[in-house]
Design a protein around this motif. Sequence first.
Motif, PDB file in Angstrom:
ATOM      1  N   MET A  25       0.838  -1.157  -0.134  1.00 27.92           N
ATOM      2  CA  MET A  25      -0.028  -0.005  -0.171  1.00 27.92           C
ATOM      3  C   MET A  25       0.325   1.226  -0.165  1.00 27.92           C
ATOM      4  O   MET A  25       0.432   2.099   0.137  1.00 27.92           O
ATOM      5  CB  MET A  25      -1.048   0.116   1.214  1.00 27.92           C
ATOM      6  CG  MET A  25      -2.182   1.131   1.361  1.00 27.92           C
ATOM      7  SD  MET A  25      -2.881   0.574  -0.310  1.00 27.92           S
ATOM      8  CE  MET A  25      -3.859   2.485   0.485  1.00 27.92           C
ATOM      9  N   ILE A  26       1.703   0.829   0.478  1.00 28.93           N
ATOM     10  CA  ILE A  26       2.375   2.152   0.749  1.00 28.93           C
ATOM     11  C   ILE A  26       3.189   2.474  -0.572  1.00 28.93           C
ATOM     12  O   ILE A  26       3.249   3.407  -1.178  1.00 28.93           O
ATOM     13  CB  ILE A  26       3.889   2.482   2.015  1.00 28.93           C
ATOM     14  CG1 ILE A  26       2.656   2.501   3.657  1.00 28.93           C
ATOM     15  CG2 ILE A  26       4.737   3.457   2.124  1.00 28.93           C
ATOM     16  CD1 ILE A  26       3.867   1.699   5.079  1.00 28.93           C
ATOM     17  N   LEU A  27       3.707   1.712  -1.105  1.00 31.29           N
ATOM     18  CA  LEU A  27       4.424   1.971  -2.452  1.00 31.29           C
ATOM     19  C   LEU A  27       3.329   2.317  -3.256  1.00 31.29           C
ATOM     20  O   LEU A  27       4.430   2.955  -4.733  1.00 31.29           O
ATOM     21  CB  LEU A  27       5.397   0.456  -2.309  1.00 31.29           C
ATOM     22  CG  LEU A  27       5.698   0.103  -4.345  1.00 31.29           C
ATOM     23  CD1 LEU A  27       6.827   1.333  -4.501  1.00 31.29           C
ATOM     24  CD2 LEU A  27       6.266  -1.303  -4.635  1.00 31.29           C
ATOM     25  N   GLN A  28       2.092   1.678  -3.410  1.00 33.45           N
ATOM     26  CA  GLN A  28       1.205   2.652  -4.401  1.00 33.45           C
ATOM     27  C   GLN A  28       1.435   3.558  -4.372  1.00 33.45           C
ATOM     28  O   GLN A  28       1.736   4.565  -5.154  1.00 33.45           O
ATOM     29  CB  GLN A  28       0.243   1.879  -3.839  1.00 33.45           C
ATOM     30  CG  GLN A  28      -0.701   2.417  -4.556  1.00 33.45           C
ATOM     31  CD  GLN A  28      -2.295   0.877  -5.010  1.00 33.45           C
ATOM     32  OE1 GLN A  28      -2.467   0.246  -4.258  1.00 33.45           O
ATOM     33  NE2 GLN A  28      -3.101   1.496  -5.942  1.00 33.45           N
ATOM     34  N   ILE A  29       1.570   4.256  -2.477  1.00 34.39           N
ATOM     35  CA  ILE A  29       0.834   6.103  -2.469  1.00 34.39           C
ATOM     36  C   ILE A  29       1.693   6.753  -3.207  1.00 34.39           C
ATOM     37  O   ILE A  29       2.523   7.117  -3.591  1.00 34.39           O
ATOM     38  CB  ILE A  29       0.670   5.729  -1.063  1.00 34.39           C
ATOM     39  CG1 ILE A  29      -0.689   5.169  -0.737  1.00 34.39           C
ATOM     40  CG2 ILE A  29       0.963   7.557  -0.839  1.00 34.39           C
ATOM     41  CD1 ILE A  29      -1.155   5.009   0.552  1.00 34.39           C
ATOM     42  N   ASN A  30       3.573   6.081  -3.057  1.00 34.65           N
ATOM     43  CA  ASN A  30       4.930   6.584  -3.178  1.00 34.65           C
ATOM     44  C   ASN A  30       4.774   6.804  -4.423  1.00 34.65           C
ATOM     45  O   ASN A  30       4.901   7.586  -5.944  1.00 34.65           O
ATOM     46  CB  ASN A  30       6.164   6.144  -2.462  1.00 34.65           C
ATOM     47  CG  ASN A  30       6.316   6.081  -1.455  1.00 34.65           C
ATOM     48  OD1 ASN A  30       5.761   6.964  -1.095  1.00 34.65           O
ATOM     49  ND2 ASN A  30       6.834   5.220  -1.096  1.00 34.65           N
TER      50      ASN A  30
END
Length: 56
Positions: A1-6
Amino acid sequence: MILQINIYAMKIMKLLEQILESKAKDFSKKLESKIDFLVYKLYHLTNDEIKIIEGK
């Protein structure tokens, strides 16, 4: 999820830079629409929610 946001954040930042560079060229509306689309995806907005935001 964090990677997608980044990934979305990086795409948004790149488009913002392009908007600032292209304001004089009147190309910014197209880029702003792309940013809107990415933000809608980032927040998982439904079509109905998008219509409310865009005033349709």
